[in-house]
Enzyme design. Structure first.
Site, PDB file in Angstrom:
ATOM      1  N   GLY A 104       1.017  -1.214  -0.146  1.00 40.37           N
ATOM      2  CA  GLY A 104      -0.123   0.009  -0.036  1.00 40.37           C
ATOM      3  C   GLY A 104       0.799   1.382  -0.179  1.00 40.37           C
ATOM      4  NE  ARG A 132      -9.856  22.565  11.477  1.00 39.24           N
ATOM      5  CZ  ARG A 132     -10.871  22.123  11.159  1.00 39.24           C
ATOM      6  NH1 ARG A 132     -12.006  22.517  11.667  1.00 39.24           N
ATOM      7  NH2 ARG A 132     -10.807  20.789  10.377  1.00 39.24           N
ATOM      8  CG  HIS A 151      -7.714  27.954  12.701  1.00 38.73           C
ATOM      9  ND1 HIS A 151      -8.895  28.388  12.415  1.00 38.73           N
ATOM     10  CD2 HIS A 151      -7.551  27.835  13.921  1.00 38.73           C
ATOM     11  CE1 HIS A 151      -9.538  28.604  13.250  1.00 38.73           C
ATOM     12  NE2 HIS A 151      -8.735  28.277  14.301  1.00 38.73           N
ATOM     13  CE  LYS A 187     -16.421  28.511  16.317  1.00 40.90           C
ATOM     14  NZ  LYS A 187     -15.883  27.935  14.908  1.00 40.90           N
ATOM     15  NE  ARG A 214     -14.818  24.320  17.077  1.00 34.41           N
ATOM     16  CZ  ARG A 214     -15.601  23.946  16.222  1.00 34.41           C
ATOM     17  NH1 ARG A 214     -16.153  22.617  16.309  1.00 34.41           N
ATOM     18  NH2 ARG A 214     -15.709  24.275  15.051  1.00 34.41           N
ATOM     19  CG  ASP A 269     -15.461  30.234   9.762  1.00 32.32           C
ATOM     20  OD1 ASP A 269     -14.397  30.928  10.354  1.00 32.32           O
ATOM     21  OD2 ASP A 269     -16.071  29.638  10.644  1.00 32.32           O
TER      22      ASP A 269
HETATM   23  C1  R5P Z   1     -12.566  27.302  13.780  1.00 32.41           C
HETATM   24  O1  R5P Z   1     -12.375  28.238  14.337  1.00 32.41           O
HETATM   25  C2  R5P Z   1     -12.786  27.646  12.366  1.00 32.41           C
HETATM   26  O2  R5P Z   1     -12.519  28.959  12.084  1.00 32.41           O
HETATM   27  C3  R5P Z   1     -13.904  27.207  11.725  1.00 32.41           C
HETATM   28  O3  R5P Z   1     -15.135  27.880  12.422  1.00 32.41           O
HETATM   29  C4  R5P Z   1     -14.423  25.762  12.017  1.00 32.41           C
HETATM   30  O4  R5P Z   1     -13.055  24.948  11.818  1.00 32.41           O
HETATM   31  C5  R5P Z   1     -15.440  25.141  11.245  1.00 32.41           C
HETATM   32  O5  R5P Z   1     -15.630  23.848  11.520  1.00 32.41           O
HETATM   33  P1  R5P Z   1     -16.910  22.994  11.518  1.00 32.41           P
HETATM   34  O6  R5P Z   1     -17.675  23.373  10.172  1.00 32.41           O
HETATM   35  O7  R5P Z   1     -16.735  21.918  12.041  1.00 32.41           O
HETATM   36  O8  R5P Z   1     -17.896  23.734  12.523  1.00 32.41           O
END
Ligand code: R5P
Length: 284
Positions: A34, A89, A122, A184, A186, A210
């Site tokens: 592979g 990221r 990022h 936002k 997360r 974004d």
């Molecule tokens: C993270 O802070 C980035 O700026 C994007 O907002 C993020 O990677 C988007 O990821 P998802 O579509 O999984 O929410």
């Protein structure tokens, strides 16, 4: 000569056109276990430009092998364009025991080249992990070519504070409207919360902006936060349309009227090319 990575055929061809360079032919085969073997079938000369988004570990390996094949062929001036830099990221060890994943990735890429150009990583700071000169270019303004020209009083809206500069840049490129951002939080890879701000999208076209759309969770929650504000249309834009799994379907079900990205990642929504932006960076 432009040498296309397996993930960046369309952008490499656009860059070859934009810069008047030839595009190399690359043959790829697999060993029985592979493992990948690449062979560059064109004579590269002294200088070459590899163009390869590292959207997967396999794509990353493809890039490293291309770099090495070019050095073996005698290329002394090698530029590596990484339109989408994977692992960017993971720029911090978020929990004890985790790596700063982008660091070994950047070190490996930097070891095989004289310079690196990447597009909207990022965070711009990640380019400091390359141990050769590295440039991060901003291609968000290219998306203006994909947007309808008749947007009604457009509101360019980032889903969080970190992306507000992108929204402001796209607004400036469009030449009309205002920009703002949401807040936002997360909670996990797939669970985010987006709280509305005072940005009033009523009777306006809202352009969400974004750097990346990955699972779509951020954009879906941004759309939900706008629900009571009765915007006309909601468009989702990004530089890197990763759109993993059912992300496109989720956006569509959430009521997004259009999704637009660039060709840093090859996807049906990759409506504009970042080739002119990279060509400018090559000339600098
Ligand atoms: C993270 O802070 C980035 O700026 C994007 O907002 C993020 O990677 C988007 O990821 P998802 O579509 O999984 O929410």
């Amino acid at each position: 000569m432009i040498v296309p990575g397996v993930t960046s055929q369309v952008l490499a061809a656009a860059l070859a056109d934009a810069t008047g360079r030839d595009m190399a032919a690359v043959d790829r085969t697999r060993f029985p276990d592979g493992e990948l073997l690449v062979e560059i079938e064109s004579t590269p000369g002294d200088a070459a430009i590899v163009v390869a988004s590292t959207t997967s570990s396999e794509a990353h390996m493809d890039l490293l092998l291309l770099q090495d094949a070019l050095r073996e062929a005698g290329v002394s001036d090698l530029t590596t364009v990484v339109p989408y830099l994977g692992y960017a990221r993971q720029d911090t060890a978020f929990e004890a025991g985790q790596p700063v994943s982008v660091r070994p990735v950047a070190r490996a890429i930097g070891a095989g080249t004289d310079r690196v150009i990447t597009v909207n990583p990022h965070e711009d700071e990640v380019i400091e992990h390359f141990e050769v000169p590295a440039t991060a270019v901003d291609a968000i303004g290219r998306l203006v070519d994909a947007l309808p020209s008749d947007l009604t009083d457009p509101l360019f809206l980032a889903p969080d504070g970190a992306a507000r500069g992108l929204a402001a840049t796209l607004r400036e490129s469009y030449g009309r409207g205002t920009s703002d951002h949401l807040e936002k939080t997360r909670h996990s890879e797939r669970r985010v919360e987006v709280a509305p701000t005072d940005a009033d999208g009523a009777d306006r076209d809202v352009v969400l902006v974004d750097d990346i759309i990955s699972t779509g969770s951020t954009m879906v929650e941004a759309v939900r936060s706008l629900r009571d504000r009765t915007p006309e249309r909601i468009l989702a834009t990004c530089v890197h349309p990763l759109l993993v799994e059912d992300a496109y379907g989720r956006l569509s079900r959430a009521g997004v009227d259009g999704v637009y990205g660039t060709d840093t990642i090859e996807h049906p929504v990759s409506a504009v090319s970042v080739a002119p932006t990279i060509a400018d960076a090559l000339d600098r």
